[in-house]
Scaffold this active site. Structure first.
Site, short mmCIF file in Angstrom:
data_model
loop_
_atom_site.label_atom_id
_atom_site.label_comp_id
_atom_site.label_asym_id
_atom_site.label_seq_id
_atom_site.Cartn_x
_atom_site.Cartn_y
_atom_site.Cartn_z
N ASP A 192 0.86 -1.13 -0.17
CA ASP A 192 -0.01 -0.35 -0.13
C ASP A 192 0.92 1.19 0.03
O ASP A 192 1.79 1.21 -0.56
CB ASP A 192 -0.97 -0.06 1.10
N ASP A 201 -1.15 2.83 18.73
CA ASP A 201 -1.92 1.52 18.82
C ASP A 201 -0.99 0.41 18.34
O ASP A 201 -1.60 -0.79 18.69
CB ASP A 201 -3.09 1.32 18.20
N HIS A 224 -3.40 6.00 3.61
CA HIS A 224 -4.30 4.67 3.04
C HIS A 224 -3.58 3.63 3.54
O HIS A 224 -4.47 2.71 4.04
CB HIS A 224 -4.24 4.66 1.81
N LEU A 236 -6.30 -5.25 19.83
CA LEU A 236 -7.34 -5.86 20.44
C LEU A 236 -8.20 -4.87 21.49
O LEU A 236 -9.29 -4.56 21.24
CB LEU A 236 -7.00 -6.82 21.41
N ASN A 322 -13.51 0.93 -7.46
CA ASN A 322 -14.38 1.85 -7.07
C ASN A 322 -14.89 2.70 -8.11
O ASN A 322 -15.43 3.83 -7.79
CB ASN A 322 -13.69 2.96 -6.03
N ALA A 337 -7.24 -7.51 -9.35
CA ALA A 337 -8.32 -8.19 -8.64
C ALA A 337 -9.09 -9.05 -9.73
O ALA A 337 -9.80 -9.97 -9.38
CB ALA A 337 -9.30 -7.52 -7.79
N SER A 393 -11.00 -0.77 -1.10
CA SER A 393 -9.84 -0.77 -0.27
C SER A 393 -9.97 -0.97 1.33
O SER A 393 -9.26 -1.72 1.97
CB SER A 393 -9.12 0.51 -0.08
#
Length: 449
Positions: A192, A201, A224, A236, A322, A337, A393
Site C-alpha cells: 500500500d 496502537d 491509506h 485488540l 471503486n 483483482a 480498499s
C-alpha cells in the site's frame, strides 16, 4: 487497463510517462530470455540483488531491466524502439509469451465527507449531520426490505443498526469479535502507501517495512496504508475509540508500493509481491488497482503471479475497484483483482447491499469472489489519528484479517485451501453474485473464532 496483448507486441510503454514494458517469459526459457536481453545491450538487474536493501532503487541502480525471477517477469524501462524487434523475435521463438505496456495503480479508498450542506431544502438553508443522514438512509432501506420481504445475511432482514461503542460495525458484521484467535504466528503483508508504525496502537508490534514506490518517502504520508493495516491487524484494545482491528497479534509486513500520492506501477507492485513471498507471508493484501473496460481480458501476468503465490501457500486478496456509480452504472472488476488466482473483494454498506462505488463481475471469468464491509470504516491514520473511510480498499483488509485468523486455526489452511475456507464460511446475501460473490465474509467457524 489495456486490452490483452496475447500474441502481439506494442512497445509504446517507454514513453514520456516513464513507464516501461512488462515482459513475461515462457517458463522453460526464462534464462534464455534474460540472456537475449543482455546480448541486446540491456543491463539486467535481478530483484534478488535488492533483497537486503531497505528500498529498491528508483532506477534499478542504473539497470535497464528489472527481472523478477520467482514470477518469470521482467520490466524494461528504456529503449522501447530497440526492444520491439527483439521482443518480436523472442515471441516467434517462444522465449517470451507476452509483452504489454506497464500500467499505473492507485489506492482504492479515501475519507468520507463528514457533513453534507444543502443550500436550500424547502426554501430553508440547512446543514445535515452525516450520522443523521446515514441513520435516515438505513432506516428507509430497512423499512423497504421489510415491506418487500427481502432477506439478507443469515436469512434475516438486513440489519442497519450497529452499536460501535466497543467494536466497529465491520467487525460486528463479519463476526470477528466472537472468538479467541488473534493471528499469532501469521505473517500478513499489506502492499500500500506504507505504514506509520509509531502509531500509539501499534507500539511493540512486529513490523517489517520496505520501500518500493518511485520517488517517495519511506513513511505513510497518504494515510491509506495505515488505515488498511489498522483494519487487518489493528489492536485488540486501542488507545481510544472502538476496536477496529482483526488479527491483532499477526506479524505486519508493510510494503510501500504506492507513493506519497497514492499511485504506483507494475514494477513497484510486482516487486512488493515477490518480497512478501520471499518473506514467507501467508496473506498478501492489496487495496489497489487499475480500472478495466468492458471486454478487457485479465492480465496474464497477475494470473501467473497469483498462481505462484498460491502454490507457495500464500493467498493474495485485492480490491475489486471503486469505478461504479450505482445504480446508474456498474463498472467491471479492476486489475489485478480480476485475475482468477487473486481473491477479488467487493464492498457492502451497513444494510449489506453493494456500496455505490463497488465494481461488479461484468467481464467473463473476472468475478467478485467475496464481499466485506467497505463503507464508513473506522481505522487508524498516521500521527495517532483515526478516521472513517470508504472504498473496496476498506473491505479488502477485513478479508486479509479473517484469513490470518483462519490460517492460525489450522496449518492446513494455506494458499488454495485458505481461499476455499474463506468462501465456505460466507453468508449468502440477496444481491447478485456479480456484486457480492459467494456472500458476506464471516470469521465465525474458522476454528470457532
Amino acid at each position: 487497463m489495456a486490452k490483452s496483448t496475447r500474441g502481439r507486441v506494442n512497445a509504446q510503454g517507454d514513453g514520456t510517462s516513464g513507464l516501461g514494458m512488462v515482459v513475461r517469459f515462457t517458463p522453460k526459457a526464462r534464462s534464455e530470455g534474460v540472456q537475449q536481453l543482455e546480448k541486446g545491450g540491456f543491463r539486467v538487474a535481478s530483484s534478488k540483488d535488492f533483497r537486503s536493501a531497505v528500498a529498491v532503487p528508483n532506477d534499478f541502480d542504473g539497470a535497464d531491466v528489472q527481472y523478477f525471477e520467482r514470477f518469470g517477469i521482467a520490466i524494461v524501462r528504456r529503449d522501447g524502439e530497440r526492444l520491439k524487434p527483439m521482443l518480436q523475435n523472442a515471441m516467434q521463438r517462444k522465449v517470451i509469451s507476452a509483452a504489454r505496456p506497464e500500467r499505473s495503480y492507485r489506492a482504492l479508498g479515501g475519507p468520507q465527507t463528514m457533513r453534507l450542506d444543502l443550500a436550500q431544502v424547502g426554501g430553508v438553508a440547512t446543514s445535515l449531520d452525516r450520522d443523521y443522514l446515514l441513520g435516515y438512509r438505513d432506516a428507509v432501506n430497512e423499512l423497504v426490505d421489510r415491506l418487500l420481504g427481502k432477506k439478507g445475511a443469515e436469512g434475516l432482514v438486513a440489519r442497519a443498526a450497529f452499536d460501535e461503542t466497543s467494536n466497529t460495525w465491520g467487525l460486528q458484521a463479519i463476526r470477528a469479535i466472537e472468538g479467541d484467535l488473534s493471528g499469532a504466528g501469521i505473517k500478513v503483508a499489506v502492499l500500500d502507501t506504507g505504514f506509520d508504525e509509531t502509531h500509539q496502537d501499534f507500539v511493540g508490534r512486529s513490523v517489517t517495512k520496505k520501500l518500493f514506490a518511485t520517488r517517495s518517502s519511506e513513511g505513510d504520508v497518504h494515510g491509506h496504508g495505515t488505515h488498511c493495516i489498522g483494519t487487518a491487524c489493528g489492536p485488540l484494545r486501542p488507545t481510544s475509540g472502538p476496536r477496529y482491528g482483526i488479527a491483532h497479534e499477526a506479524e505486519i509486513y508493510a510494503g510501500k508500493v504506492l507513493g506519497d500520492d497514492g499511485f504506483g506501477t507494475d514494477r513497484s507492485v510486482i516487486a512488493g509481491m515477490e518480497w512478501a513471498l520471499d518473506e514467507g507471508c501467508h496473506v498478501i493484501s492489496m487495496s489497489l488497482g487499475a480500472a478495466t473496460q468492458f471486454g478487457d481480458a485479465p492480465s496474464d501476468d497477475y494470473e501467473q503471479i497469483g498462481q505462484v503465490c498460491l502454490d507457495a501457500g500464500t493467498l493474495v486478496v485485492a480490491a475489486a475497484g471503486n469505478e461504479s456509480s450505482r445504480p446508474q452504472q456498474i463498472a467491471p472488476v479492476g486489475s489485478p483483482a480480476n485475475a482468477s488466482t487473486i481473491l477479488g473483494v467487493g464492498a457492502v454498506d451497513r444494510p449489506f447491499v453493494p456500496a455505490s462505488f463497488s465494481c461488479g463481475g461484468l467481464n467473463p471469468g473476472q468475478e467478485v469472489d467475496i464481499a466485506a464491509p467497505g463503507v464508513d470504516i473506522f481505522s487508524s491514520l498516521p500521527d495517532d489519528k483515526y478516521d472513517r473511510w470508504d472504498g473496496t480498499s476498506m473491505a479488502t483488509p477485513h478479508v486479509a484479517g479473517v484469513a490470518a485468523l483462519i490460517a492460525q486455526s489450522d496449518p492446513k489452511f494455506r494458499g488454495w485451501a485458505l481461499w476455499a475456507r474463506l468462501i465456505q464460511l460466507t453468508k449468502p446475501l440477496s444481491s447478485p453474485a456479480r456484486d457480492v460473490g459467494k456472500g458476506l465474509l464471516q470469521a465465525r467457524g474458522s476454528g470457532e473464532v
